[in-house]
Scaffold this motif. Structure first.
Motif, mmCIF file in Angstrom:
data_model
loop_
_atom_site.group_PDB
_atom_site.id
_atom_site.type_symbol
_atom_site.label_atom_id
_atom_site.label_comp_id
_atom_site.label_asym_id
_atom_site.label_seq_id
_atom_site.Cartn_x
_atom_site.Cartn_y
_atom_site.Cartn_z
ATOM 1 N N THR A 16 0.870 -1.187 0.000
ATOM 2 C CA THR A 16 0.000 0.000 0.000
ATOM 3 C C THR A 16 0.897 1.224 0.000
ATOM 4 N N ALA A 17 0.559 2.221 -0.815
ATOM 5 C CA ALA A 17 1.364 3.448 -0.837
ATOM 6 C C ALA A 17 1.148 4.218 0.462
ATOM 7 N N HIS A 26 -3.838 10.035 -3.013
ATOM 8 C CA HIS A 26 -2.551 10.057 -3.707
ATOM 9 C C HIS A 26 -2.572 10.896 -4.974
ATOM 10 N N SER A 40 8.800 5.853 -5.359
ATOM 11 C CA SER A 40 8.708 5.341 -3.991
ATOM 12 C C SER A 40 7.889 4.042 -3.943
ATOM 13 N N LEU A 41 7.143 3.752 -5.011
ATOM 14 C CA LEU A 41 6.182 2.644 -4.934
ATOM 15 C C LEU A 41 6.800 1.238 -4.999
ATOM 16 N N ARG A 44 7.438 -0.707 -2.033
ATOM 17 C CA ARG A 44 6.248 -1.171 -1.280
ATOM 18 C C ARG A 44 5.724 -2.506 -1.783
ATOM 19 N N VAL A 48 0.944 -2.330 -5.974
ATOM 20 C CA VAL A 48 0.795 -1.420 -4.832
ATOM 21 C C VAL A 48 -0.528 -0.676 -4.918
ATOM 22 N N ILE A 50 -3.032 2.279 -4.416
ATOM 23 C CA ILE A 50 -3.032 3.730 -4.205
ATOM 24 C C ILE A 50 -4.486 4.208 -4.248
ATOM 25 N N CYS A 61 4.110 -2.581 -10.524
ATOM 26 C CA CYS A 61 5.493 -2.088 -10.411
ATOM 27 C C CYS A 61 6.544 -3.045 -10.965
#
Ligand code: HEM
Length: 490
Positions: A16-17, A26, A40-41, A44, A48, A50, A61
């Motif tokens: 999860t972001a 987000h 940044s994802l 995670r 992910v 968002i 990702c």
């Protein structure tokens, strides 16, 4: 396309972001600092969660999962906030149409973008590129973003409409496009319709721009219907309309296809070219190699079709620009049935996103991803990128129809300008590009310096050269994993 499949035995990670804002969530992070947020994802997870406004969405990702999604277009169809908004502009043309409609439309349009057709446009590309920089003067400030958008709009409107779009109308399209691209992005990341119904100046500008592009296309089509048939994409659509039968094309579709192709065909290549000039001015060694190649291959003459394969470094500069700053950087899809991705259940109607930017800044696929290194692409077979991680034109059946065309026009334009001019940044820091619906410099002004060392180069008459200003490249903060697939040859 590369057949990169997600390994079934791999233990995918779901995350999860961080930092969900109330109500706008987000979308705010994606709007304010999109590239840092994207980078940044992956830390995670491979998939992910968002929030886009009130919507739950999933960012894919890992390149293997992205390829899986891009291959299964029946399940992961065009949709989600981006394509819902785009449909209001492009109707149900080839860019936005659902899976069920796509094969027929793509077959209809594909011949125009075949290699032989693209090659037939090379001379025109070279003429337009030469005309673009013919009147530049030493020391002159040039709005490079506008110049490149003008060039790519003229070139694609030629393919679609021959000369049915008058120069003034093409110029208007260019202005409308800027408003549309800005408006589309905010509507994608903050999909709260009520906000965009408000009578704000920005909302009015967006609506007016969309209407105006429609009017300009309608006028060009109406004029053609009154005149003689022409051998261009509009001619092909009108012939299919007349033929009727199973492959019938409606008047509405003629309009939607033209709007779709005109907008997509002008914006992305212009962004890539502007990014390339901005990057070259900050990387003198790459610029020097580019000039050496252009001088050796062309010796001052315009590029022709046969020259393109010999402009290997010019091409590497463009491929690296597409990796570093992909104009198409964020896309949405919607699931059309309950499915699983990375072992995670996604109900029908789920919004899923993928980002070429995110994959291209994976340090495991592209060491030092923030650095601009055209040399990455000079090795044999390098163009696929490791594990399919290079996807500036996407992959699968919805891959960009204009990949060959744009690689040819960008190679010709870059070689032509670089054969005559060095473009320099204005003194002071260079702002990193702010993403909109596309990624690239939207208002890049540079200073022209003539290349006195080029074959046939003349000494400058009024050189007022600014030093190249260093800038922090919008690189990723997080190294990541690998993936595969690539850029096709011009
Ligand atoms: C540097 C130049 C370009 C880049 C980076 C680019 C990138 C892309 C990407 C990433 C997609 C897939 C979008 C998604 O997955 O949702 C796409 C689709 C598309 N592009 Fe391009 N594009 C470029 C130039 C062009 C040109 C010159 C045209 C010509 C008209 C064009 C027409 C299209 C069309 C029609 C689609 C939809 C294809 C389909 O769904 O069958 N693009 N492009």
């Amino acid at each position: 396309m590369n057949d990169c499949v997600p390994e079934p035995e791999r233990a995918w990670t779901i995350g999860t972001a961080p930092g969900i804002f109330p109500s706008l969530s987000h979308g705010i992070a994606l709007f304010r600092r999109p590239l840092a947020f994207l980078n940044s994802l992956p830390a995670r997870g491979d998939l992910v969660e968002i929030r886009l406004g009130p919507r739950r969405a999933w960012m894919v990702c890992h390149p293997g999962l992205v390829h899986h999604m891009l291959r299964d277009t029946r399940t992961f169809d065009k949709g989600g906030p981006q394509y819902e908004r785009l449909r209001a502009v492009m109707g149900d043309g080839v860019v936005t149409c659902p899976h069920a409609e796509h094969r027929r439309q793509r077959r209809l349009l594909q011949p125009t973008f075949r290699p032989s057709h693209v090659a037939a446009h090379t001379d025109r590309m070279a003429e337009e590129a030469a005309a673009l920089c013919r009147d530049w003067r030493p020391g002159q400030r040039v709005d490079v973003s506008a110049a490149m958008l003008g060039l790519t709009t003229r070139l694609i409107s030629r393919v679609l409409l021959s000369d049915s779009l008058a120069p003034a109308a093409a110029e208007e399209v260019r202005h409308c496009l800027a408003a549309i691209v800005r408006g589309l992005f905010v509507r994608t990341v903050v999909p709260v319709d009520a906000l965009f119904r408000l009578p704000t100046p920005a909302n009015r500008r967006y609506r007016r721009a969309v209407e105006r592009v429609r009017e300009l296309i309608d006028a060009a089509v109406a004029e053609r219907r009154r005149g003689a048939p022409r051998d261009d994409l509009l001619g092909l659509l009108l012939a299919a309309e007349e033929e009727g039968g199973r492959a019938a094309v409606s008047g509405r579709e003629v309009h939607d296809q033209l709007v779709s192709l005109l907008l997509t065909g002008s914006e992305s290549p212009s962004m890539c070219l502007a990014s390339a000039f901005g990057l070259l001015a900050r990387h003198p060694e790459a610029e020097r190699r580019l000039h050496a190649e252009v001088d050796a291959v062309l010796a001052g003459r315009p590029p022709g079709t046969d020259d393109l394969p010999r402009l290997a470094y010019t091409r590497a500069v463009l491929v690296e620009t597409l990796r570093h700053s992909p104009p198409g950087w964020l896309f949405t899809r919607v699931t059309t049935r309950d499915t699983t991705l990375a072992g995670h259940r996604l109900p029908r109607g789920t919004t899923v996103l993928y980002s070429p930017y995110l994959l291209h800044h994976d340090a495991a696929s592209f060491p030092e991803p923030g650095r601009f290194l055209p040399e990455r692409w000079l090795r044999d077979g390098a163009e696929a990128g490791p594990h399919g991680a290079l996807i500036p034109f996407a992959a699968g059946s919805r891959k960009c129809i204009g990949d060959l065309f744009s690689m040819a026009e960008m190679t010709v334009a870059l070689a032509t300008v670089a054969g005559r001019w060095r473009l320099r940044h204005l003194p002071g820091p260079v702002a990193p590009p702010r993403p909109g619906a596309t990624l690239g410099p939207r208002a890049l002004t540079m200073i022209c310096a003539p290349r006195t060392d080029a074959p046939g180069g003349e000494p400058p008459r009024a050189a007022a050269l600014a030093p190249a200003a260093p800038v922090a490249a919008p690189g990723p903060e997080h190294p990541r994993r690998d993936g595969d697939d690539g850029v096709h040859h011009a």
